[in-house]
Design an enzyme around this catalytic site. Structure first.
Site, PDB file in Angstrom:
ATOM      1  N   THR A  27     -25.565 -18.002  17.846  1.00  0.00           N
ATOM      2  CA  THR A  27     -24.661 -19.138  18.006  1.00  0.00           C
ATOM      3  C   THR A  27     -23.916 -19.397  16.712  1.00  0.00           C
ATOM      4  OG1 THR A  27     -25.916 -20.173  19.755  1.00  0.00           O
ATOM      5  CG2 THR A  27     -24.664 -21.655  18.331  1.00  0.00           C
ATOM      6  N   HIS A 174     -30.396 -16.668  29.080  1.00  0.00           N
ATOM      7  CA  HIS A 174     -31.127 -17.262  27.949  1.00  0.00           C
ATOM      8  C   HIS A 174     -32.295 -18.071  28.515  1.00  0.00           C
ATOM      9  CE1 HIS A 174     -32.225 -18.733  24.159  1.00  0.00           C
ATOM     10  NE2 HIS A 174     -31.069 -19.160  23.689  1.00  0.00           N
ATOM     11  N   ASN A 177     -36.424 -19.921  23.664  1.00  0.00           N
ATOM     12  CA  ASN A 177     -36.134 -20.898  22.607  1.00  0.00           C
ATOM     13  C   ASN A 177     -36.075 -22.362  23.047  1.00  0.00           C
ATOM     14  OD1 ASN A 177     -35.971 -18.537  21.211  1.00  0.00           O
ATOM     15  ND2 ASN A 177     -33.800 -18.682  20.679  1.00  0.00           N
ATOM     16  N   TYR A 179     -34.822 -23.842  25.761  1.00  0.00           N
ATOM     17  CA  TYR A 179     -33.698 -24.345  26.554  1.00  0.00           C
ATOM     18  C   TYR A 179     -34.080 -24.377  28.040  1.00  0.00           C
ATOM     19  CZ  TYR A 179     -31.434 -23.973  22.069  1.00  0.00           C
ATOM     20  OH  TYR A 179     -31.132 -24.130  20.744  1.00  0.00           O
ATOM     21  N   ASN A 234     -38.005 -26.304  19.754  1.00  0.00           N
ATOM     22  CA  ASN A 234     -37.704 -27.353  20.748  1.00  0.00           C
ATOM     23  C   ASN A 234     -38.841 -27.541  21.756  1.00  0.00           C
ATOM     24  OD1 ASN A 234     -34.967 -27.745  19.847  1.00  0.00           O
ATOM     25  ND2 ASN A 234     -34.378 -25.910  20.997  1.00  0.00           N
TER      26      ASN A 234
HETATM   27  C1  FNR Z   1     -30.052 -17.548  16.500  1.00  0.00           C
HETATM   28  N1  FNR Z   1     -30.815 -17.105  17.585  1.00  0.00           N
HETATM   29  C2  FNR Z   1     -30.318 -17.239  18.859  1.00  0.00           C
HETATM   30  N2  FNR Z   1     -31.033 -16.810  19.936  1.00  0.00           N
HETATM   31  C3  FNR Z   1     -30.520 -16.850  21.180  1.00  0.00           C
HETATM   32  O1  FNR Z   1     -31.195 -16.423  22.121  1.00  0.00           O
HETATM   33  N3  FNR Z   1     -29.268 -17.340  21.393  1.00  0.00           N
HETATM   34  C4  FNR Z   1     -28.490 -17.811  20.395  1.00  0.00           C
HETATM   35  O2  FNR Z   1     -27.340 -18.211  20.621  1.00  0.00           O
HETATM   36  C5  FNR Z   1     -29.040 -17.804  19.079  1.00  0.00           C
HETATM   37  N4  FNR Z   1     -28.340 -18.309  18.021  1.00  0.00           N
HETATM   38  C6  FNR Z   1     -28.803 -18.156  16.731  1.00  0.00           C
HETATM   39  C7  FNR Z   1     -28.007 -18.572  15.650  1.00  0.00           C
HETATM   40  C8  FNR Z   1     -28.445 -18.368  14.348  1.00  0.00           C
HETATM   41  C9  FNR Z   1     -27.554 -18.789  13.215  1.00  0.00           C
HETATM   42  C10 FNR Z   1     -29.693 -17.747  14.122  1.00  0.00           C
HETATM   43  C11 FNR Z   1     -30.167 -17.480  12.709  1.00  0.00           C
HETATM   44  C12 FNR Z   1     -30.488 -17.359  15.170  1.00  0.00           C
HETATM   45  C13 FNR Z   1     -32.032 -16.309  17.356  1.00  0.00           C
HETATM   46  C14 FNR Z   1     -31.679 -14.854  17.097  1.00  0.00           C
HETATM   47  O3  FNR Z   1     -31.165 -14.245  18.267  1.00  0.00           O
HETATM   48  C15 FNR Z   1     -32.904 -14.022  16.618  1.00  0.00           C
HETATM   49  O4  FNR Z   1     -33.908 -14.067  17.598  1.00  0.00           O
HETATM   50  C16 FNR Z   1     -33.486 -14.544  15.309  1.00  0.00           C
HETATM   51  O5  FNR Z   1     -32.458 -14.736  14.352  1.00  0.00           O
HETATM   52  C17 FNR Z   1     -34.548 -13.581  14.744  1.00  0.00           C
HETATM   53  O6  FNR Z   1     -34.002 -12.335  14.436  1.00  0.00           O
HETATM   54  P1  FNR Z   1     -33.652 -11.918  12.892  1.00  0.00           P
HETATM   55  O7  FNR Z   1     -32.590 -12.860  12.421  1.00  0.00           O
HETATM   56  O8  FNR Z   1     -34.923 -12.100  12.094  1.00  0.00           O
HETATM   57  O9  FNR Z   1     -33.220 -10.489  12.977  1.00  0.00           O
END
Ligand code: FNR
Length: 347
Positions: A27, A174, A177, A179, A234
């Site tokens: 995001t 999704h 997390n 949601y 959450n």
């Molecule tokens: C996320 N993550 C995330 N997950 C998801 O399912 N939908 C999303 O829109 C987002 N947005 C998002 C924004 C930001 C800024 C971060 C840092 C993380 C989680 C992401 O997909 C991932 O699971 C985690 O960042 C862990 O992986 P890395 O960063 O350790 O490679």
């Protein structure tokens, strides 16, 4: 040491990936006021097209799914046209892209949708306020009726069809997390006593109905799901959640999804009620294509795939910091470390 990451991978007869590195959904809150992707977003995704598969930032299926500013949507013709520019640019650069479909449930805030109603499985709110918008404290949601549930399922399915119209290669629901979909799957947020709560079968029903409706609309080859059996965001964990996922995973296996994706920030985290890491817990119960994620370096990911912990790796923060992540890993070049202040620009 990263050779396996660069082997091609067949998701199914319609989808071949050139490598095993997925760009995780991230995001960025950068769409325009009408939640339409901008030219900067087109360029941002196009620069990362050498990933085996890009998963878009979470994209809301309808207005009351919004919990953060400027998150894109997939419910108006303008949004579909905007996403079409992204998917065209990614395809032109030889890449593939799925849309992540999102409804935030109780993490929504009425500020974003004309003071409308916040919906969730049960009328149980979360503490706190919208990140970086302190004045917007979360409110107690309304528990959805069975009619609301049917409408939500129809809207997920329509958003999936819109994603295909917009040129996406498929969609990822999704379900992670904390949601909406995840809120049905955990006892912390689901106190329902009807067909959608109380037992593992009932608590899994919404997730499976969304999956089935989307499969019926766009095909199982193009449908994927992200889940968080370990509650970490959450949401508070409950040891009874384990029974829900014990039931859900074999059900999902029967659906022949494009892939199943774990939602976690650090796969080193262990959960008592899952007897260890989420990835190990899921792998034992789900034999089809599994995507691991969460604080993996390229070497760690390569080893995990060789050890059959999962089949593909999704990479999040390092992809924000390194638009050329794939090329750098391939050449063995050092990666730029991720910093939170990088979130203010799309590069
Ligand atoms: C996320 N993550 C995330 N997950 C998801 O399912 N939908 C999303 O829109 C987002 N947005 C998002 C924004 C930001 C800024 C971060 C840092 C993380 C989680 C992401 O997909 C991932 O699971 C985690 O960042 C862990 O992986 P890395 O960063 O350790 O490679």
């Amino acid at each position: 040491m990263t050779k396996t990451l660069f082997q091609p991978f067949t998701l199914n007869h319609t989808l071949q990936l050139t490598n095993r590195i997925l760009m995780a959904p991230l995001t960025r809150c950068m769409s325009d006021a009408n939640l339409v992707p901008t030219q900067d977003m087109v360029d941002y995704y196009a620069r990362r097209a050498d990933a085996g598969l890009i998963i878009s930032e979470a994209t809301i299926i309808r207005p009351d799914g919004q919990g953060y500013p400027n998150t894109p949507g997939l419910f108006t013709p303008e949004q579909i046209t905007g996403w079409r520019k992204v998917t065209d640019a990614v395809h032109k650069n030889g890449g593939k892209i799925f849309a992540q479909l999102w409804h935030t449930g109780r993490v929504a805030h009425p500020h974003f949708f004309n003071n409308g109603t916040v919906l969730a499985p049960s009328a149980i709110g979360i503490e706190g306020s919208v990140p970086r918008m302190r004045e917007l404290t979360y409110i107690t949601p309304k528990a959805v009726t069975q009619d609301d549930i049917q409408q939500l399922i129809a809207d997920y399915s329509q958003a999936a069809a819109n994603a295909i119209d917009a040129g996406f290669d498929g969609i990822e629901i999704h379900g992670a997390n904390g949601y909406l979909v995840d809120q049905f799957l955990h006892h912390d947020s689901n106190h329902r006593v009807d067909d959608y709560g109380g037992t593992p079968q009932n608590m899994s029903r919404f997730a499976l109905e969304v999956v089935d409706a989307i499969i019926a609309r766009i095909g199982h080859e193009r449908t994927a799901l992200r889940i968080s059996p370990g509650a970490y965001f959450n949401m508070a964990g409950d040891k009874r959640d384990r029974d829900v996922f014990d039931y859900l995973l074999p059900q999902l296996e029967q659906r022949n999804l494009a892939y199943l994706h774990i939602g976690i920030f650090d796969d080193g985290m262990e959960f008592d009620y899952l007897e260890g890491r989420v990835s190990d817990y899921v792998r034992k119960r789900y034999q089809n294509t599994l995507v691991g994620v969460g604080s993996y370096t390229p070497n760690m990911a390569n080893t995990a795939i060789n050890d059959n912990k999962f089949d593909l790796i999704a990479v999040g923060r390092p992809f924000i910091a390194n638009p050329d992540y794939v090329e750098k890993v391939k050449q063995g070049q050092p990666l730029t470390p991720y910093r939170e202040d990088m979130l203010s620009t799309l590069f």
